[in-house]
Design a protein around this motif. Structure first.
Motif, PDB file in Angstrom:
ATOM      1  N   MET A   1       0.897  -1.187  -0.021  1.00 40.10           N
ATOM      2  CA  MET A   1      -0.039  -0.067  -0.151  1.00 40.10           C
ATOM      3  C   MET A   1       0.908   1.128  -0.123  1.00 40.10           C
ATOM      4  O   MET A   1       1.842   1.221   0.605  1.00 40.10           O
ATOM      5  N   ILE A   2       0.667   2.363  -0.828  1.00 39.63           N
ATOM      6  CA  ILE A   2       1.431   3.491  -0.917  1.00 39.63           C
ATOM      7  C   ILE A   2       0.632   4.589   0.086  1.00 39.63           C
ATOM      8  O   ILE A   2      -0.328   4.633   0.074  1.00 39.63           O
ATOM      9  N   ILE A   3       1.868   5.127   0.631  1.00 36.08           N
ATOM     10  CA  ILE A   3       1.214   6.160   1.783  1.00 36.08           C
ATOM     11  C   ILE A   3       2.059   7.399   1.503  1.00 36.08           C
ATOM     12  O   ILE A   3       3.128   7.325   0.864  1.00 36.08           O
ATOM     13  N   GLN A   4       1.785   8.282   2.348  1.00 36.39           N
ATOM     14  CA  GLN A   4       2.665   9.616   2.496  1.00 36.39           C
ATOM     15  C   GLN A   4       3.126   9.672   3.745  1.00 36.39           C
ATOM     16  O   GLN A   4       2.335   9.150   4.847  1.00 36.39           O
ATOM     17  N   ARG A   5       4.326  10.131   3.980  1.00 34.84           N
ATOM     18  CA  ARG A   5       5.008  10.083   5.528  1.00 34.84           C
ATOM     19  C   ARG A   5       5.881  11.483   5.395  1.00 34.84           C
ATOM     20  O   ARG A   5       6.347  11.796   4.261  1.00 34.84           O
ATOM     21  N   VAL A   6       6.051  11.878   6.354  1.00 38.77           N
ATOM     22  CA  VAL A   6       6.873  12.991   6.852  1.00 38.77           C
ATOM     23  C   VAL A   6       8.150  12.414   7.473  1.00 38.77           C
ATOM     24  O   VAL A   6       8.127  12.049   8.616  1.00 38.77           O
ATOM     25  N   VAL A   7       9.454  12.749   6.945  1.00 37.75           N
ATOM     26  CA  VAL A   7      10.774  12.448   7.663  1.00 37.75           C
ATOM     27  C   VAL A   7      11.291  13.657   8.013  1.00 37.75           C
ATOM     28  O   VAL A   7      11.357  14.716   7.692  1.00 37.75           O
ATOM     29  N   LEU A   8      12.590  13.356   9.024  1.00 44.99           N
ATOM     30  CA  LEU A   8      13.428  14.358   9.434  1.00 44.99           C
ATOM     31  C   LEU A   8      14.314  14.567   8.197  1.00 44.99           C
ATOM     32  O   LEU A   8      15.187  13.786   8.021  1.00 44.99           O
ATOM     33  N   ASN A   9      14.358  15.833   7.622  1.00 44.64           N
ATOM     34  CA  ASN A   9      15.263  16.083   6.285  1.00 44.64           C
ATOM     35  C   ASN A   9      16.416  16.496   6.804  1.00 44.64           C
ATOM     36  O   ASN A   9      17.341  16.440   6.209  1.00 44.64           O
ATOM     37  N   SER A  10      16.647  17.352   7.866  1.00 39.70           N
ATOM     38  CA  SER A  10      17.773  18.041   8.406  1.00 39.70           C
ATOM     39  C   SER A  10      17.658  18.559   9.776  1.00 39.70           C
ATOM     40  O   SER A  10      16.440  18.660  10.323  1.00 39.70           O
ATOM     41  N   ARG A  11      18.850  18.747  10.588  1.00 41.70           N
ATOM     42  CA  ARG A  11      18.740  19.013  11.815  1.00 41.70           C
ATOM     43  C   ARG A  11      19.147  20.389  11.850  1.00 41.70           C
ATOM     44  O   ARG A  11      19.964  21.060  11.034  1.00 41.70           O
ATOM     45  N   PRO A  12      18.212  21.455  12.684  1.00 39.17           N
ATOM     46  CA  PRO A  12      18.549  22.938  12.708  1.00 39.17           C
ATOM     47  C   PRO A  12      20.007  23.160  13.611  1.00 39.17           C
ATOM     48  O   PRO A  12      20.407  24.380  13.423  1.00 39.17           O
ATOM     49  N   GLY A  13      20.482  22.084  14.086  1.00 39.02           N
ATOM     50  CA  GLY A  13      21.657  22.334  15.040  1.00 39.02           C
ATOM     51  C   GLY A  13      21.054  22.672  16.330  1.00 39.02           C
ATOM     52  O   GLY A  13      20.112  23.423  16.249  1.00 39.02           O
ATOM     53  N   LYS A  14      21.762  22.647  17.322  1.00 33.51           N
ATOM     54  CA  LYS A  14      21.663  22.865  18.802  1.00 33.51           C
ATOM     55  C   LYS A  14      21.140  24.368  19.129  1.00 33.51           C
ATOM     56  O   LYS A  14      20.194  24.544  19.580  1.00 33.51           O
ATOM     57  N   ASN A  15      21.749  25.118  18.187  1.00 29.03           N
ATOM     58  CA  ASN A  15      21.275  26.632  18.410  1.00 29.03           C
ATOM     59  C   ASN A  15      20.636  27.171  17.346  1.00 29.03           C
ATOM     60  O   ASN A  15      20.548  28.267  17.296  1.00 29.03           O
ATOM     61  N   GLY A  16      20.102  26.413  16.393  1.00 23.11           N
ATOM     62  CA  GLY A  16      19.671  26.706  15.296  1.00 23.11           C
ATOM     63  C   GLY A  16      18.004  27.229  15.312  1.00 23.11           C
ATOM     64  O   GLY A  16      17.493  26.395  16.378  1.00 23.11           O
ATOM     65  N   VAL A  17      17.176  27.751  14.558  1.00 18.30           N
ATOM     66  CA  VAL A  17      15.876  27.844  14.590  1.00 18.30           C
ATOM     67  C   VAL A  17      15.352  27.104  13.791  1.00 18.30           C
ATOM     68  O   VAL A  17      15.838  26.993  12.497  1.00 18.30           O
ATOM     69  N   PRO A  18      14.418  26.185  14.140  1.00 21.83           N
ATOM     70  CA  PRO A  18      13.674  25.286  12.974  1.00 21.83           C
ATOM     71  C   PRO A  18      12.906  26.079  12.064  1.00 21.83           C
ATOM     72  O   PRO A  18      12.405  27.004  12.178  1.00 21.83           O
ATOM     73  N   VAL A  19      13.011  25.419  10.924  1.00 23.15           N
ATOM     74  CA  VAL A  19      12.136  25.797   9.659  1.00 23.15           C
ATOM     75  C   VAL A  19      11.319  24.513   9.095  1.00 23.15           C
ATOM     76  O   VAL A  19      11.854  23.308   9.131  1.00 23.15           O
ATOM     77  N   ALA A  20      10.440  24.941   8.300  1.00 24.27           N
ATOM     78  CA  ALA A  20       9.683  23.939   7.696  1.00 24.27           C
ATOM     79  C   ALA A  20      10.435  22.871   6.707  1.00 24.27           C
ATOM     80  O   ALA A  20      10.184  21.609   6.689  1.00 24.27           O
ATOM     81  N   GLU A  21      11.603  23.295   6.207  1.00 27.20           N
ATOM     82  CA  GLU A  21      12.344  22.519   5.336  1.00 27.20           C
ATOM     83  C   GLU A  21      13.483  21.362   6.094  1.00 27.20           C
ATOM     84  O   GLU A  21      13.948  20.681   5.685  1.00 27.20           O
ATOM     85  N   ASN A  22      13.229  21.524   7.644  1.00 28.34           N
ATOM     86  CA  ASN A  22      13.735  20.366   8.283  1.00 28.34           C
ATOM     87  C   ASN A  22      13.044  19.066   7.993  1.00 28.34           C
ATOM     88  O   ASN A  22      13.370  18.163   8.408  1.00 28.34           O
ATOM     89  N   PHE A  23      11.664  19.376   7.597  1.00 34.66           N
ATOM     90  CA  PHE A  23      11.103  18.143   7.461  1.00 34.66           C
ATOM     91  C   PHE A  23      11.014  17.803   5.900  1.00 34.66           C
ATOM     92  O   PHE A  23      10.908  18.921   5.065  1.00 34.66           O
ATOM     93  N   ARG A  24      10.523  16.610   5.586  1.00 35.50           N
ATOM     94  CA  ARG A  24      10.168  16.377   3.994  1.00 35.50           C
ATOM     95  C   ARG A  24       9.207  15.327   3.789  1.00 35.50           C
ATOM     96  O   ARG A  24       8.987  14.298   4.557  1.00 35.50           O
TER      97      ARG A  24
END
Length: 347
Positions: free
Chosen positions: A1-24
């Motif tokens: 069965m084909i599904i959609q899922r969201v994975v962690l694309n990148s880490r913002p770093g310990k002192n970084g601010v998360p952005v939408a592009e951190n997920f894929r």
């Protein structure tokens, strides 16, 4: 069965601010058949929460939080409906929840790890089981009861930081319900402050981006602060603690202002504030709702009763579509939403 899922694309770093592009968002597959003890569920709602910022780091800084892995599906609180079951206690059509729900449209899960839900307890609003009637509401209620030392008739004043957020908006209301005579919220916009007072019954609210917070606190809490529900840490908390009374109590719920910084949890107080805390015998103990699982059932029923009676007002910021969960996370971390951040995955 084909599904959609969201994975962690990148880490913002310990002192970084998360952005939408951190997920894929990506396509994936799951098995067409399920095994004994498993269920196939369709995801209805997913919860987006501040603690997830810690899970974006390789080291979460906590022994109870596991880091998300790069290119692996993220997970958190979720609600769904059973489409097929090979578990004795779950049937097709049952609504279920889990604290480790994968961010995907359909999933095969171990039925023993799911909790069956009763929609009538929340007037059919299933998303409430991720907020006011879920771990968020439990955090607010048990925080007030276990660490706030609120007593009816004691004429206590409570201050709540991050008061327009998922937990803070509930905590202030619960403070009143449990016996506080005065509740003051701190939030970041005039709109949020207005909602806190007009909709949620706070006695007053301070926009920390306008004027002098210390002066406003002195005016609104003339007898000092007895209970502080701390969601943010940092300068705001230092200001509140400086106006707390002898033998008062800090409910250390969250430190969202510190989550993008590489500091220990809970972050240490500045020396002058720590001195005030010790001299005034102000309690500031780490609070972890997972330590009170034996009180979950009774506390959840209390929250549901308040919701049904209209005594607990609930605000949600609903985002449509799994593809927008990264943007929802970014908005939540920037303080842009009011109440609980929920992503609606399926109708």
């Amino acid at each position: 069965m084909i599904i959609q899922r969201v994975v962690l694309n990148s880490r913002p770093g310990k002192n970084g601010v998360p952005v939408a592009e951190n997920f894929r968002l990506e396509q994936s597959t799951i098995a067409d058949t399920i095994q004994t003890g498993q269920v196939r569920v369709k995801t209805l709602y997913l919860s987006v929460d501040p603690y997830m910022r810690c899970r974006m780091n390789e080291d979460t800084g906590s022994d109870y939080l596991q880091p998300w892995q790069l290119s692996e599906v993220a997970d958190g609180g979720g609600v769904g409906v059973v489409e097929e079951s090979k578990h004795d206690n779950l049937a097709e059509g049952d609504f279920v929840t889990s604290f480790t729900w994968p961010w995907q449209t359909v999933a095969i899960l171990d039925g023993s790890l799911l909790q069956k839900l009763v929609p009538q307890l929340v007037n059919g609003r299933l998303s409430y089981f991720l907020g006011a009637a879920g771990i968020t509401g439990l955090t607010a209620l048990l925080g007030v009861r276990e660490k706030g030392h609120v007593a009816v008739g004691a004429n206590q004043t409570m201050v709540v930081s991050g008061a327009a957020g998922a937990c803070g908006s509930l905590a202030g209301q619960i403070g009143h319900l449990e016996g506080c005579s005065r509740v003051v919220g701190i939030a970041g916009t005039d709109e949020k402050c207005s909602i806190l007072v007009q909709e949620m019954g706070f006695d007053a609210a301070i926009n920390y981006k306008k004027g002098n917070v210390a002066e406003q606190l002195r005016e609104l809490c003339p007898g000092g602060v007895d209970v502080y529900f701390d969601n943010v840490g940092g300068d705001i908390s230092d200001t509140v603690i400086s106006q707390m009374n002898q033998n008062s109590h800090i409910i250390l719920c969250g430190q969202i202002s510190q989550y993008n910084k590489d500091v220990p949890y809970p972050p240490p107080l500045p020396p002058d504030i720590e001195k005030i805390q010790k001299e005034r015998n102000i309690t500031r103990e780490r609070f972890l709702v997972l330590n009170y699982m034996d009180k979950y059932e009774a506390s959840t029923l209390q929250l549901c009763q308040w919701i049904q009676e209209g005594k607990l007002k609930v605000r949600e910021t609903m985002v449509e579509g799994l593809a927008n969960i990264g943007a929802a996370f970014q908005s939540m971390m920037s303080g842009g939403n009011i109440g609980k951040q929920i992503v609606s995955v399926s109708k």
